[in-house]
Enzyme design. Structure first.
Site, PDB file in Angstrom:
ATOM      1  CB  SER A  57      -0.925   0.026   1.215  1.00 57.04           C
ATOM      2  OG  SER A  57      -1.650   1.242   1.245  1.00 57.04           O
ATOM      3  CB  VAL A  62       8.588   0.105   3.684  1.00 55.88           C
ATOM      4  CG1 VAL A  62       9.519  -0.584   2.692  1.00 55.88           C
ATOM      5  CG2 VAL A  62       9.186   0.025   5.087  1.00 55.88           C
ATOM      6  CB  CYS A  63       4.537   1.246   0.221  1.00 55.18           C
ATOM      7  SG  CYS A  63       4.225  -0.446   0.744  1.00 55.18           S
ATOM      8  CG  ASP A  64       6.006   7.766   1.186  1.00 56.52           C
ATOM      9  OD1 ASP A  64       5.027   8.483   0.918  1.00 56.52           O
ATOM     10  OD2 ASP A  64       7.171   8.218   1.292  1.00 56.52           O
ATOM     11  CB  THR A  67       6.488   4.867  -4.505  1.00 55.04           C
ATOM     12  OG1 THR A  67       5.859   3.604  -4.259  1.00 55.04           O
ATOM     13  CG2 THR A  67       5.887   5.493  -5.747  1.00 55.04           C
TER      14      THR A  67
END
Length: 169
Positions: A57, A62-64, A67
């Site tokens: 998500s 971590v996803c932020d 990306t």
């Protein structure tokens, strides 16, 4: 549908991955996912060298960071396309990109059918999210790099994925 255990954990808990595991030299499977305007995108919608970055998500730390890191590389005009895919709704992805000021990463939503997730073997059965993973695909749609990140809350090997993409240019 294939189910695999023992490959990844999420917050230390074992996770079952559903779908077909892909390997280097495989033909990249096609998939359908939603763009931010709700139109359908497929692997064929994007040509040339591609990095596909799958994240659980965009609204997590971590996803932020993942990306953002791949966006930084995309802005350096290396000649490859970066695609981030998650099961976040297209509206949430568009809002997140706007708030983050990111305009060089393409976000796709796999929430409707999990088409990408099943094709690349990254559906986390227990969570209905995509497992953190990175795939590099060449201009002939061959997979040249694969990373299924062993712990879903840790970062992928950015340098290795970016080097694999650059090697194809």
């Amino acid at each position: 549908m294939n189910e695999r255990t023992g490959l990844v954990t999420f917050k230390g808990n074992p996770i079952t991955l559903v779908g077909n595991q892909v390997k280097v030299s495989d033909q990249a499977p096609n998939f359908q996912a939603l763009q931010n305007d709700l139109s359908i995108a497929t692997l064929d919608s994007f040509k040339g060298v591609r990095i596909i970055s799958a994240v659980p998500s965009l609204d997590t730390g971590v996803c932020d960071a993942q990306t953002h890191r791949f966006n930084e590389e995309a802005t350096k005009a290396h000649g490859f396309t970066v695609i981030t895919i998650s099961v976040d709704l297209p509206f949430a992805q568009k809002r997140w990109c706007g708030a983050a000021g990111l305009d060089n990463v393409i976000t796709l939503s796999d929430h409707r059918d999990l088409s990408f997730g099943y094709a690349y073997g990254v559906v986390m059965k227990e969570l209905r999210l995509l497992a953190r993973s990175v795939f590099v695909i060449d201009a002939q749609d061959k997979i040249t790099y694969v990373e299924y990140v062993p712990e879903g809350t840790t970062h992928p090997n950015y340098d290795a994925a970016i080097a694999a993409a650059k090697a194809l240019l």
